[in-house]
Design a protein around this motif. Structure first.
Motif, PDB file in Angstrom:
ATOM      1  N   UNK A  52       0.649  -1.464  -0.118  1.00 26.40           N
ATOM      2  CA  UNK A  52       0.085  -0.437  -0.129  1.00 26.40           C
ATOM      3  C   UNK A  52       0.756   1.417   0.219  1.00 26.40           C
ATOM      4  N   UNK A  53       1.974   1.396  -0.279  1.00 26.44           N
ATOM      5  CA  UNK A  53       3.009   1.865  -0.318  1.00 26.44           C
ATOM      6  C   UNK A  53       2.811   3.292  -1.352  1.00 26.44           C
ATOM      7  N   UNK A  54       1.658   2.754  -2.458  1.00 23.42           N
ATOM      8  CA  UNK A  54       1.224   3.702  -3.452  1.00 23.42           C
ATOM      9  C   UNK A  54       0.326   4.814  -3.022  1.00 23.42           C
ATOM     10  N   UNK A  55      -0.808   4.640  -1.900  1.00 25.95           N
ATOM     11  CA  UNK A  55      -0.998   5.595  -1.460  1.00 25.95           C
ATOM     12  C   UNK A  55      -0.419   6.344  -0.117  1.00 25.95           C
ATOM     13  N   UNK A  56       0.200   5.890  -0.382  1.00 25.98           N
ATOM     14  CA  UNK A  56       1.722   6.545   0.700  1.00 25.98           C
ATOM     15  C   UNK A  56       2.126   7.730  -0.407  1.00 25.98           C
ATOM     16  N   UNK A  57       2.527   7.512  -1.419  1.00 26.47           N
ATOM     17  CA  UNK A  57       3.220   8.049  -3.057  1.00 26.47           C
ATOM     18  C   UNK A  57       2.205   9.420  -3.191  1.00 26.47           C
ATOM     19  N   UNK A  58       1.391   8.758  -2.797  1.00 23.62           N
ATOM     20  CA  UNK A  58       0.143   9.922  -3.318  1.00 23.62           C
ATOM     21  C   UNK A  58      -0.336  10.768  -2.730  1.00 23.62           C
ATOM     22  N   UNK A  59      -0.046  10.709  -1.550  1.00 20.82           N
ATOM     23  CA  UNK A  59      -0.406  11.204  -0.043  1.00 20.82           C
ATOM     24  C   UNK A  59       0.842  12.106  -0.563  1.00 20.82           C
ATOM     25  N   UNK A  67       1.436   6.679 -11.349  1.00 17.36           N
ATOM     26  CA  UNK A  67       1.566   5.534 -10.319  1.00 17.36           C
ATOM     27  C   UNK A  67       0.461   5.140  -9.827  1.00 17.36           C
ATOM     28  N   UNK A  68      -0.454   5.215  -9.979  1.00 16.21           N
ATOM     29  CA  UNK A  68      -2.249   5.061  -9.981  1.00 16.21           C
ATOM     30  C   UNK A  68      -2.572   3.348 -11.544  1.00 16.21           C
ATOM     31  N   UNK A  69      -3.219   2.270 -10.043  1.00 14.28           N
ATOM     32  CA  UNK A  69      -3.592   2.223 -11.561  1.00 14.28           C
ATOM     33  C   UNK A  69      -5.156   1.908 -11.718  1.00 14.28           C
ATOM     34  N   UNK A  70      -5.738   1.174 -12.926  1.00 18.09           N
ATOM     35  CA  UNK A  70      -7.361   2.350 -13.204  1.00 18.09           C
ATOM     36  C   UNK A  70      -8.208   2.216 -12.385  1.00 18.09           C
ATOM     37  N   UNK A  71      -7.906   1.250 -11.094  1.00 20.20           N
ATOM     38  CA  UNK A  71      -9.527   1.238 -10.870  1.00 20.20           C
ATOM     39  C   UNK A  71      -9.049   1.899  -8.954  1.00 20.20           C
ATOM     40  N   UNK A  72      -7.936   2.848  -8.838  1.00 22.60           N
ATOM     41  CA  UNK A  72      -7.923   3.090  -8.269  1.00 22.60           C
ATOM     42  C   UNK A  72      -8.047   5.018  -8.782  1.00 22.60           C
ATOM     43  N   UNK A  73      -7.636   4.809  -9.918  1.00 28.81           N
ATOM     44  CA  UNK A  73      -6.880   6.386 -10.460  1.00 28.81           C
ATOM     45  C   UNK A  73      -8.089   7.262 -10.008  1.00 28.81           C
ATOM     46  N   UNK A  74      -8.853   7.309 -10.518  1.00 30.18           N
ATOM     47  CA  UNK A  74     -10.168   8.231  -9.588  1.00 30.18           C
ATOM     48  C   UNK A  74     -10.135   9.121  -9.232  1.00 30.18           C
ATOM     49  N   UNK A  75     -10.030   7.605  -7.467  1.00 29.20           N
ATOM     50  CA  UNK A  75     -10.070   8.434  -6.509  1.00 29.20           C
ATOM     51  C   UNK A  75      -8.402   8.788  -5.641  1.00 29.20           C
ATOM     52  N   UNK A  76      -7.742   8.556  -5.960  1.00 27.90           N
ATOM     53  CA  UNK A  76      -6.286   8.814  -6.216  1.00 27.90           C
ATOM     54  C   UNK A  76      -6.462  10.448  -6.449  1.00 27.90           C
ATOM     55  N   UNK A  77      -6.572  10.404  -7.683  1.00 24.00           N
ATOM     56  CA  UNK A  77      -6.705  11.671  -9.085  1.00 24.00           C
ATOM     57  C   UNK A  77      -7.754  12.906  -8.197  1.00 24.00           C
ATOM     58  N   UNK A  78      -8.728  12.102  -7.335  1.00 27.06           N
ATOM     59  CA  UNK A  78      -8.946  13.012  -6.855  1.00 27.06           C
ATOM     60  C   UNK A  78      -8.875  13.329  -5.507  1.00 27.06           C
ATOM     61  N   UNK A  79      -8.176  12.839  -5.034  1.00 25.68           N
ATOM     62  CA  UNK A  79      -7.734  13.788  -3.265  1.00 25.68           C
ATOM     63  C   UNK A  79      -6.344  15.000  -4.048  1.00 25.68           C
ATOM     64  N   UNK A  80      -5.822  15.117  -5.299  1.00 25.71           N
ATOM     65  CA  UNK A  80      -5.143  16.371  -5.516  1.00 25.71           C
ATOM     66  C   UNK A  80      -6.292  17.354  -5.210  1.00 25.71           C
ATOM     67  N   UNK A  81      -7.255  17.608  -5.954  1.00 24.21           N
ATOM     68  CA  UNK A  81      -8.745  18.681  -5.271  1.00 24.21           C
ATOM     69  C   UNK A  81      -8.787  18.407  -3.775  1.00 24.21           C
ATOM     70  N   UNK A  82      -9.240  17.515  -3.863  1.00 25.50           N
ATOM     71  CA  UNK A  82      -9.523  17.790  -1.736  1.00 25.50           C
ATOM     72  C   UNK A  82      -8.110  17.922  -1.404  1.00 25.50           C
ATOM     73  N   UNK A  83      -6.923  17.797  -1.123  1.00 27.06           N
ATOM     74  CA  UNK A  83      -6.014  17.959  -0.312  1.00 27.06           C
ATOM     75  C   UNK A  83      -5.806  19.795  -0.866  1.00 27.06           C
ATOM     76  N   UNK A  84      -6.287  20.540  -1.814  1.00 30.47           N
ATOM     77  CA  UNK A  84      -6.596  22.132  -2.778  1.00 30.47           C
ATOM     78  C   UNK A  84      -7.133  22.144  -1.587  1.00 30.47           C
ATOM     79  N   UNK A  85      -8.479  22.040  -1.142  1.00 29.37           N
ATOM     80  CA  UNK A  85      -9.494  22.534  -0.482  1.00 29.37           C
ATOM     81  C   UNK A  85      -8.902  22.786   0.573  1.00 29.37           C
ATOM     82  N   UNK A  86      -8.843  21.576   1.521  1.00 28.81           N
ATOM     83  CA  UNK A  86      -8.084  21.104   2.392  1.00 28.81           C
ATOM     84  C   UNK A  86      -7.571  22.308   2.783  1.00 28.81           C
ATOM     85  N   UNK A  87      -6.128  22.542   1.913  1.00 33.46           N
ATOM     86  CA  UNK A  87      -4.758  23.710   2.079  1.00 33.46           C
ATOM     87  C   UNK A  87      -5.909  25.117   2.735  1.00 33.46           C
TER      88      UNK A  87
END
Length: 480
Positions: free
Chosen positions: A25-32, A149-169
């Motif tokens: 699950x280190x891919x999720x850490x890399x995305x974070x 770095x994401x595989x297709x099944x979670x690319x939408x989830x991880x890609x959307x986290x970009x904007x999620x982190x923006x709004x958290x900021x």
């Protein structure tokens, strides 16, 4: 090793085997780690909202902002970000995704340090320009890094986290600005990029970029680190044809110009909705709407944006991009129209001035009417932010990272980010003037009209990328 060697041409990034589950699950850490860049630029965007009122009240020897300087303070970050988009597109293909993210931490920290020690308005604007430069690089590179770095099944989830982190900021800036004055708020802004620097040093380069450099063994090692296996991945090998780089002649090919036009249009429509002007001047807008605690009101908006962006991330890979974009646009059409109606109704009340800075207080109305109008304003703004957050907030950035072929990704994403930030500058800088000329209700009705166009564009021009590999998306545009 050459591209013609058998080992080099053997597929490393194959179509996904949906029955296999990554063992790591280190891919999720890399995305974070990469998403801390968007968190940093969200903080930089939100910084102006609490800082401007604080700087307006500042007394000598601290720098003080007048109306014109405040307008530039809010908008100059977008000029820096536009330049950062161009720089990021250049760095993406030459320095790689990881090093580009590491480099963007420097102007983030330096910019907030300049603001912290500012003795005059020019230093304030210079610091904002530097943080804007970092915003442009981070907003371009982070989505690309995460999508690769994401595989297709979670690319939408991880890609959307970009904007999620923006709004958290943005929300973090609002919350911190509630208790901190502008200098200490700038000090806090140095923390997220510094944390990103530490984490990204431990993360690998993306396998796709390593393949473009003919570093197959390193790409395999990166996959092993991220997901525990190089099996069941999504892309074919990168051949020599991908090393040609961008040439103008490529724009004749449907696989290039179609995603290019879609990407640029998505970025333009995102900003023409008026959302950045709303977020930059959240407190000012609520003050003009005559709410007693505009700081609390803008924090409420920030919380709503975070919640609905999180919802979008969770359902992105199930609902699909087109459905959420369409739903988002429809919601924004009605909410922007309703907010314009609020300003139209309050403008003509007794004792009100039509000047944008002199909107009459709601308390001047009869009690029942004032309560109704106040709820109309609050409801409209919250609905607009929620609608934006579920679609037009995260999806343009996600699609930008998905639709471009590898050989033009650096240039194409750079142009998209440049378009986004230039439009953000125009909307943010001229928002007050637009409200003067068209009246507040006219400005929001104009935004509603652009939202209608965005819905039509989605229905007729935007393809669905849910569940597809990046290679399948490229083949779609090429007609294969």
């Amino acid at each position: 090793m050459t591209p013609d060697d058998p080992e080099e041409t053997q597929p490393l990034l194959r179509p996904p085997d949906h029955s296999s589950v990554p063992r790591s699950r280190r891919g999720f850490l890399a995305a974070f780690a990469a998403a801390l860049g968007p968190l940093s630029f969200g903080f930089a965007l939100g910084y102006s909202s609490p800082a401007i009122p604080s700087l307006r009240r500042a007394v000598t020897p601290a720098p003080r902002l007048d109306d014109e300087a405040a307008s530039w303070f809010g908008a100059v970050v977008t000029l820096g970000a536009a330049a950062g988009g161009v720089l990021g597109g250049w760095l993406l293909d030459r320095a790689g995704r990881k090093l580009s993210l590491l480099l963007c931490t420097v102007p983030f920290v330096l910019g907030f340090a300049v603001i912290t020690g500012a003795q005059n308005v020019l230093m304030l604007l210079g610091g904002r320009l530097l943080t804007g430069l970092a915003c442009g690089v981070a907003s371009l590179v982070a989505p690309v890094y995460i999508s690769e770095i994401a595989y297709p099944a979670v690319r939408g989830l991880l890609g959307s986290c970009v904007q999620l982190m923006v709004v958290i900021g943005i929300l973090l800036a609002y919350l911190a600005g509630w208790v901190l004055e502008w200098r200490w708020l700038a000090v806090l802004g140095c923390v997220p990029p510094f944390l990103m620097l530490l984490l990204m040093c431990c993360m690998p380069e993306t396998p796709r970029f390593l393949l473009t450099q003919h570093k197959r063994q390193e790409a395999m090692a990166a996959l092993q680190f991220l997901w525990g296996s190089e099996q069941g991945w999504e892309e074919p090998p990168v051949g020599a044809e991908h090393q040609q780089g961008f040439q103008l002649a490529l724009l004749r090919h449907p696989g290039i110009y179609k995603p290019f036009l879609i990407g640029v249009s998505l970025m333009a429509f995102q900003q023409l909705s008026g959302v950045n002007a709303v977020m930059f001047y959240a407190e000012t807008i609520f003050e003009e709407a005559k709410f007693k605690d505009s700081s609390l009101a803008s924090i409420t908006v920030g919380v709503i944006q975070v919640l609905f962006t999180a919802v979008a991330a969770l359902i992105m890979d199930r609902a699909g991009r087109r459905l959420l974009l369409t739903l988002s646009g429809v919601i924004m059409v009605f909410s922007a129209s309703a907010f314009g109606t609020y300003f139209k109704l309050t403008q003509n009340r007794p004792g009100n001035s039509s000047h944008v800075d002199l909107l009459a207080p709601v308390s001047a109305q009869p009690v029942d009417a004032s309560v109704g109008l106040a709820w109309l304003a609050v409801g409209s703004m919250c609905l607009f932010i929620a609608g934006f957050a579920v679609g037009w907030g995260p999806i343009p950035w996600l699609l930008m990272s998905e639709i471009f072929p590898l050989q033009v990704k650096g240039v194409a994403t750079g142009v998209c980010v440049l378009t986004n930030w230039l439009m953000a500058f125009l909307v943010t800088k001229e928002f007050s003037s637009l409200m003067e000329v068209l009246r507040p209700y006219g400005a929001f009705w104009l935004a509603s009209a652009f939202c209608i166009f965005s819905v039509l564009f989605t229905l007729f021009c935007v393809p669905e990328t849910k569940g597809k590999t990046l290679e399948q998306i490229t083949a779609h545009f090429e007609g294969r």
